[in-house]
Design an enzyme around this catalytic site. Structure first.
Site, PDB file in Angstrom:
ATOM      1  N   HIS A 211     139.400  35.544  -5.586  1.00 29.14           N
ATOM      2  CA  HIS A 211     140.213  36.256  -4.616  1.00 29.14           C
ATOM      3  C   HIS A 211     141.200  35.292  -3.977  1.00 29.14           C
ATOM      4  O   HIS A 211     141.095  34.078  -4.134  1.00 29.14           O
ATOM      5  CB  HIS A 211     139.334  36.873  -3.518  1.00 29.14           C
ATOM      6  CG  HIS A 211     138.608  35.852  -2.696  1.00 29.14           C
ATOM      7  ND1 HIS A 211     137.520  35.139  -3.178  1.00 29.14           N
ATOM      8  CD2 HIS A 211     138.821  35.391  -1.431  1.00 29.14           C
ATOM      9  CE1 HIS A 211     137.096  34.302  -2.252  1.00 29.14           C
ATOM     10  NE2 HIS A 211     137.864  34.424  -1.181  1.00 29.14           N
ATOM     11  N   ASP A 213     142.941  34.612   0.021  1.00 30.67           N
ATOM     12  CA  ASP A 213     142.688  34.931   1.423  1.00 30.67           C
ATOM     13  C   ASP A 213     143.940  35.574   2.016  1.00 30.67           C
ATOM     14  O   ASP A 213     145.050  35.067   1.837  1.00 30.67           O
ATOM     15  CB  ASP A 213     142.343  33.668   2.213  1.00 30.67           C
ATOM     16  CG  ASP A 213     141.037  33.046   1.749  1.00 30.67           C
ATOM     17  OD1 ASP A 213     140.179  33.776   1.204  1.00 30.67           O
ATOM     18  OD2 ASP A 213     140.863  31.819   1.924  1.00 30.67           O
ATOM     19  N   HIS A 268     140.635  31.585  -5.651  1.00 28.33           N
ATOM     20  CA  HIS A 268     139.449  30.724  -5.692  1.00 28.33           C
ATOM     21  C   HIS A 268     138.186  31.567  -5.789  1.00 28.33           C
ATOM     22  O   HIS A 268     138.222  32.785  -5.593  1.00 28.33           O
ATOM     23  CB  HIS A 268     139.396  29.810  -4.461  1.00 28.33           C
ATOM     24  CG  HIS A 268     139.484  30.538  -3.149  1.00 28.33           C
ATOM     25  ND1 HIS A 268     140.640  31.136  -2.691  1.00 28.33           N
ATOM     26  CD2 HIS A 268     138.551  30.773  -2.194  1.00 28.33           C
ATOM     27  CE1 HIS A 268     140.426  31.697  -1.514  1.00 28.33           C
ATOM     28  NE2 HIS A 268     139.162  31.504  -1.188  1.00 28.33           N
ATOM     29  N   ARG A 278     124.078  26.171  -0.993  1.00 26.39           N
ATOM     30  CA  ARG A 278     125.421  25.798  -0.555  1.00 26.39           C
ATOM     31  C   ARG A 278     125.717  26.530   0.747  1.00 26.39           C
ATOM     32  O   ARG A 278     125.515  27.740   0.856  1.00 26.39           O
ATOM     33  CB  ARG A 278     126.469  26.169  -1.604  1.00 26.39           C
ATOM     34  CG  ARG A 278     127.878  25.691  -1.263  1.00 26.39           C
ATOM     35  CD  ARG A 278     128.844  25.926  -2.416  1.00 26.39           C
ATOM     36  NE  ARG A 278     130.089  25.213  -2.193  1.00 26.39           N
ATOM     37  CZ  ARG A 278     131.124  25.690  -1.507  1.00 26.39           C
ATOM     38  NH1 ARG A 278     131.050  26.908  -1.008  1.00 26.39           N
ATOM     39  NH2 ARG A 278     132.205  24.970  -1.343  1.00 26.39           N
TER      40      ARG A 278
END
Length: 338
Positions: A211, A213, A268, A278
């Protein structure tokens, strides 16, 4: 390093999201690094935004103490049993969520906490049922968000200088505005159990699908665990080496429009890690809802505008009605951006 108990990891369904073939992605050793304390920072920022839409910043001024405290609070929260974490949600859109990303069918190997950015940081909204010491969490979060916003404004002002824009606060004033529609997100990606089918000959598990941002700028910090990947101009994907002491900066859709396509909003995604959790903290710097977004006249120089003017509210509404991987700017383009 974030370590979750077996119980927490087992809260997740093992119906994996597999939409990219397993392969060894090249590591992005050439990702631009900008030292904010150096005089060439402004020119390096502009170059990085033009070529990658993404860069790493060092000597950023955000205290490591503020970073460590928030990470510790986040680890404590995400280590709670699912039934307790759900008291902080479901997201509407703010609050706790897991697996479901948005309302349009996107899913990932992730759980998260999404919070609004209240300029009165001591009044950051947390659910009355927030299960983990809300006063302490709010205090730690306030210190972190204030420091990161200040860093973001410094980056945006250096960016304006590098673009030779006379009004150096043309971008940063949107984040500083009391009505700024910025949001903050904590993403936790539990380790993907290897005994459930993830191996070198299988398919990768998507933590967060590809996607861009929609905001102006995104400021990302994560623990020392890999998984983040960015898409280059040639459509190839490269893995970003983790760095727990630095920040990564994403150009957002709104900044792409304001620079008339000179800067590119970076596509990304996150691939789940098979061994370690993570944890990422992302500050999404957004303008006020009524702010008009359009190419800046000072950057046009006789060029044709690639985008129709729109308010941030209009774009936000449109963007959040799409799937993650959709071209969110498509409905606002005048001509195809080159």
């Amino acid at each position: 390093m974030v370590v979750l108990s077996k119980t927490t990891a087992e809260q997740y369904s093992y119906s994996y999201i597999r939409n990219c073939k397993a392969t060894t992605f090249p590591t992005a050793t050439g990702i631009p690094v900008v030292d904010l304390s150096k005089p060439d920072a402004k020119s390096l920022i502009v170059k990085a935004c033009e070529e990658f839409g993404f860069f790493k910043v060092i000597n950023h001024g955000v205290p490591m103490d503020a970073i460590s405290k928030l990470e510790s609070e986040a680890v404590n929260f995400f280590s709670l049993p699912l039934t307790q974490k759900e008291k902080a949600g479901p997201p509407n859109p703010f609050g706790y969520g897991n697996k479901k990303i948005g309302v349009n069918g996107d899913v990932g190997w992730v759980e998260y906490l999404l919070l609004t950015n209240n300029q009165d940081y001591n009044s950051i909204a947390l659910s009355p049922a927030f299960p983990h010491n809300p006063d302490n969490f709010r205090c730690v979060l306030s210190d972190y968000m204030r420091a990161v916003r200040n860093m973001g404004c410094e980056i945006l002002e250096l960016m304006a200088e590098g673009l030779n824009i006379e009004e150096t606060k043309v971008f940063s004033k949107l984040l500083m505005d009391k009505d700024s529609d910025s949001v903050f997100r904590l993403n936790h990606y539990p380790p993907c159990p290897l005994d459930k089918g993830l191996n070198d000959n299988d398919e990768n598990v998507v933590g967060f699908g590809e996607h861009t941002d929609p905001q102006i700028i995104s400021l990302l910090r994560s623990n020392n665990t890999s998984g983040l990947q960015i898409c280059l101009r040639d459509k190839s994907w490269i893995s970003v080496p983790p760095d727990h002491s630095s920040f990564f900066v994403n150009v957002g859709d709104s900044l792409q429009v304001m620079t008339n396509g000179r800067f590119r909003s970076v596509r990304h995604r996150v691939i789940a890690n098979g061994f370690k959790s993570r944890l990422s903290m992302i500050y999404f710097g957004g303008p006020p809802l009524s702010e008009k977004i359009a190419p800046l006249p000072s950057l046009m120089k006789g060029k044709e505008s690639l985008y129709k003017e729109f308010t941030w509210f209009e774009y936000k509404k449109s963007a959040y009605a799409t799937r993650l991987a959709d071209n969110r700017l498509g409905n606002f383009e005048r001509i195809a951006a080159s």
